[in-house]
Design a protein around this motif. Sequence first.
Motif, PDB file in Angstrom:
ATOM      1  N   THR A 150      28.140  43.361  44.811  1.00 42.35           N
ATOM      2  CA  THR A 150      28.910  42.359  45.546  1.00 42.35           C
ATOM      3  C   THR A 150      30.385  42.590  45.272  1.00 42.35           C
ATOM      4  OG1 THR A 150      28.851  40.831  43.689  1.00 42.35           O
ATOM      5  CG2 THR A 150      27.136  40.566  45.365  1.00 42.35           C
ATOM      6  N   THR A 151      31.222  42.132  46.169  1.00 38.74           N
ATOM      7  CA  THR A 151      32.648  42.267  45.943  1.00 38.74           C
ATOM      8  C   THR A 151      33.167  40.956  45.367  1.00 38.74           C
ATOM      9  OG1 THR A 151      33.287  41.388  48.078  1.00 38.74           O
ATOM     10  CG2 THR A 151      32.769  43.731  47.978  1.00 38.74           C
ATOM     11  N   PHE A 152      34.319  41.055  44.725  1.00 38.59           N
ATOM     12  CA  PHE A 152      34.875  39.824  44.158  1.00 38.59           C
ATOM     13  C   PHE A 152      35.214  38.826  45.257  1.00 38.59           C
ATOM     14  CE2 PHE A 152      39.304  41.129  44.938  1.00 38.59           C
ATOM     15  CZ  PHE A 152      39.879  39.910  45.188  1.00 38.59           C
ATOM     16  N   TYR A 153      35.477  39.293  46.466  1.00 41.02           N
ATOM     17  CA  TYR A 153      35.826  38.363  47.538  1.00 41.02           C
ATOM     18  C   TYR A 153      34.627  37.516  47.900  1.00 41.02           C
ATOM     19  CZ  TYR A 153      39.470  41.772  47.493  1.00 41.02           C
ATOM     20  OH  TYR A 153      40.470  42.596  47.063  1.00 41.02           O
ATOM     21  N   ARG A 208      30.047  47.135  36.061  1.00 44.61           N
ATOM     22  CA  ARG A 208      30.044  46.762  37.479  1.00 44.61           C
ATOM     23  C   ARG A 208      29.075  47.663  38.209  1.00 44.61           C
ATOM     24  NH1 ARG A 208      32.880  42.243  37.937  1.00 44.61           N
ATOM     25  NH2 ARG A 208      30.672  42.173  37.526  1.00 44.61           N
ATOM     26  N   GLY A 229      28.576  47.216  41.594  1.00 41.63           N
ATOM     27  CA  GLY A 229      29.071  47.385  42.962  1.00 41.63           C
ATOM     28  C   GLY A 229      28.221  46.734  44.032  1.00 41.63           C
ATOM     29  N   ARG A 260      32.164  36.849  45.886  1.00 43.52           N
ATOM     30  CA  ARG A 260      31.919  35.938  44.764  1.00 43.52           C
ATOM     31  C   ARG A 260      32.910  34.783  44.742  1.00 43.52           C
ATOM     32  NH1 ARG A 260      29.153  38.500  39.849  1.00 43.52           N
ATOM     33  NH2 ARG A 260      28.204  40.346  40.769  1.00 43.52           N
ATOM     34  N   ALA A 261      34.170  35.112  44.951  1.00 42.18           N
ATOM     35  CA  ALA A 261      35.189  34.071  44.906  1.00 42.18           C
ATOM     36  C   ALA A 261      34.886  33.005  45.956  1.00 42.18           C
ATOM     37  CB  ALA A 261      36.570  34.664  45.157  1.00 42.18           C
ATOM     38  N   ARG A 262      34.553  33.456  47.142  1.00 37.60           N
ATOM     39  CA  ARG A 262      34.271  32.519  48.218  1.00 37.60           C
ATOM     40  C   ARG A 262      33.078  31.631  47.860  1.00 37.60           C
ATOM     41  NH1 ARG A 262      36.022  33.099  53.152  1.00 37.60           N
ATOM     42  NH2 ARG A 262      34.045  32.543  54.093  1.00 37.60           N
TER      43      ARG A 262
END
Lengths: 269, 269, 269, 269
Positions: free
Chosen positions: A240-243, A236, A238, A245-247
């Motif tokens: 991008t955040t998973f949020y 990782r 760091g 990416r998820a979005r």
Amino acid sequence: AAANGKEILGIGAEIKRLNCAATSVTSQELGRRSDLIVSLGGDGTMLRAMRLADGNRAPVLGVNLGKLGFLAEVDVPGLPEALSAIDRKEFTVEPRMAIDATVGTSELTAFNDVAAVRVPGEGSAVVEVRVAGQLFVSYAADAVIVATPTGSTAYSFSAGGPIMSPSVEALLVTPAAPHSAYNRGVVLSVADPVALELLPSSGRLAIEVDGRVSCYADPGQTIELRSRPGGASVVRLGRTTFYQRARRKLRITDSAEIPLSMIGSVWDD
Amino acid sequence: AAANGKEILGIGAEIKRLNCAATSVTSQELGRRSDLIVSLGGDGTMLRAMRLADGNRAPVLGVNLGKLGFLAEVDVPGLPEALSAIDRKEFTVEPRMAIDATVGTSELTAFNDVAAVRVPGEGSAVVEVRVAGQLFVSYAADAVIVATPTGSTAYSFSAGGPIMSPSVEALLVTPAAPHSAYNRGVVLSVADPVALELLPSSGRLAIEVDGRVSCYADPGQTIELRSRPGGASVVRLGRTTFYQRARRKLRITDSAEIPLSMIGSVWDD
Amino acid sequence: AAANGKEILGIGAEIKRLNCAATSVTSQELGRRSDLIVSLGGDGTMLRAMRLADGNRAPVLGVNLGKLGFLAEVDVPGLPEALSAIDRKEFTVEPRMAIDATVGTSELTAFNDVAAVRVPGEGSAVVEVRVAGQLFVSYAADAVIVATPTGSTAYSFSAGGPIMSPSVEALLVTPAAPHSAYNRGVVLSVADPVALELLPSSGRLAIEVDGRVSCYADPGQTIELRSRPGGASVVRLGRTTFYQRARRKLRITDSAEIPLSMIGSVWDD
Amino acid sequence: AAANGKEILGIGAEIKRLNCAATSVTSQELGRRSDLIVSLGGDGTMLRAMRLADGNRAPVLGVNLGKLGFLAEVDVPGLPEALSAIDRKEFTVEPRMAIDATVGTSELTAFNDVAAVRVPGEGSAVVEVRVAGQLFVSYAADAVIVATPTGSTAYSFSAGGPIMSPSVEALLVTPAAPHSAYNRGVVLSVADPVALELLPSSGRLAIEVDGRVSCYADPGQTIELRSRPGGASVVRLGRTTFYQRARRKLRITDSAEIPLSMIGSVWDD
């Protein structure tokens, strides 16, 4: 890389295919001798790289060659900078849970999911789910899917399951198109072994591991599944955040933007 | 009990209501001085007993007075034997996660769920879900529910969420009737704090804690939620397994009993 | 029957199988010459009898030989009385919609559903749904199902579709396990022709007609579907209502019996 | 308009609010004397205009003042051209089904939906659904929604119902967050009257008509509902098709663009 005192290893057939300069090794050797495994390709390649990394110390850096790689950390243009950051130790590694499955004499490992899937013409997937040795539920369905948190956005999501943070230690069991009013999945502890028994009325089922058919199972056979936290690890950086990416990746639309009073008919013509 | 060298404590008003012989104490004292808290009633009583036990060492034994108590361990006829078993130390205690919520100046604790619910006539629940400080998704919905594993079979289940083993350490966030095509919930790590912010277009919302209205929140307000594993503990006697209970209580019908070839029209008249 | 001045017809191979006294005819002749078609068997038999009756005047009486026939009107013990009632004209006939499908050079007719289903190992069902010549939506899924009201309780129900009264004239299009957040089906007018086009990224798909594989379709092929109200008709004796059957057959549990306050944890052990 | 020999009518209070030149009439007169009703506003205004048009000959032209009006046919800039097209008779009218409901002594009419909704703090909606006088199912839920095809994309969609073409003559009954494993809705014939009876264990419920609270109902009361095809009619100019609108308005994402092999983890950081 050579200038840096590093040696680049590659699997023989792949080196030929890519026509690159690398020391040819077997896939076992690659896993064992590497400090870092770089996966160049889509998510299928990434999942195979994680299986390669399984049991070894090297984390996997996913480099995305396509346009919709979800597991990759960087795109090709970002690779040089990513490798420099790794050289400078500016990265973290994150564990990824594996599922080990036994089907007859076959031992299989998945990082997304193991699914028992009906084959058209051969009957339904009639499967009893046993948790820690106890019957929990049986489904007659198109498929029964056992997924890791990583796999919660893959087949399990399609079948109606929730998405799950990779930092949760749990397994998802989700039926696809079950023939009953009860159509929910269950979130299980990683401590509980799970078994899928094909009941006598089941058809022969395809056993898909990370989306690829690994073998077939017959009525009467049982698929034993155990979760193994930290089977592989990924790099990782760091960025991008998973949020984010998820979005972006699930194309989550904020329903807040569509207040109820605004929702009318779409059939306006 | 007296013969056994035990003292029975009760909350003043309740002792009067039940007309029983017990030493009257305040609810704080009851929690602090007890070795065992016995909950006589339905699941609402049980959830209140868990809040009473919160922060104290005494586990809760649920004794079911109604016909469908899900949280209770025994029925009234089984109580004497249960108490004897507890005397003989033939029991285990199991931790139950709490959710602590801050709404304005109110501090609330739930063992099932905290829900922000629209009030008919006052607009939708337009809520932004932030996880670890990052926007994850926003919903315009009837309600947004944050549930413990214990609560996974309550309101969260009604809203379409999965059921979750009490041994999983995770939180469920599930929207009820969201106004968009995206209608999934998410399973979050207990390490991640969650916040629900009421956006400007939201109506005033009822904040329900374990199914009871605790207060109301206005647009612009934020509900901060933190999970707390082991907030209370419950007595387990090992008579039934959760699998048996889950099957019976959710009336899970084995779809395996309805093979696809048998499913035709039900509209036959 | 002979005493009644009736002649009993049967399909050659079936007469032999059942070892009964009947005049042997072809299935075409059976359809054309019959006043009443009696289906002895399960729902699969009933659906075949409806295809046999298609285009002829004889209604179908479903006689259930198994324990869970949903389409049948009577059980075997009730057959003599049912035939007497029919003799006395104490029955009604109810139309049942057919779906005609064209796949390449094959012409298929369904009374429950036509489904385009992925075959494990050959990729997803990537299908564009066109209604009245216009793109409506495309799905990457396990299957895309087009169902009659009769079929609303079969595969379409498993995939998450609503149940539909047989007196509604409409078609249901429902995806099974679609790979996107949008997972809803659509209820279409019988006046609108529907086409399923297999996009280039699709795998080869099995085309199931009333649950049985009829043929396969390749990427680039289009399945044209037209609904045909009243393709067959069934005998109704008025003994049970569809509401009773729906409740019993889908094992509908009245949720009213489980008030919210009673819903707690099922994981109690 | 005057130059064209037309008179513009308006409801007194609204004329004052909009500060425009129009002959002031009552809403009854407006409905009776109009040849065309122009709705300027969002979908709420459009639904009120349809109720105004109910029982009169004038169709409704929806003119959208906001950014997300779904029921409107044109935006404000398109209004002059739309009126010219209507003058030239270049338009069609399309019927829209109404639902008439009786609650106690109140007579209500909806063009989207009638919903019986729980009020936080007053218990669940425990409702028996009777179709043509027969018990079909009972739900303990947040709400039970009866919707027209026009309303299939509003509250019913949020609750999980399918979208339905306005040319289908059917009613949708959909529960929101029902407390049981059975959570499906049903598609009913417009010929069948529907009744919602509030069972003794129900809370007092808000009765929402097209999204606005009309009155409240108590346990023991019954809401009688009858569908009325063609209650109002709307002007169609044929500029867009419903397929284009449905795609845009529900933000339907083609899942075909996300092949399964590409779906991995979104939790990549």
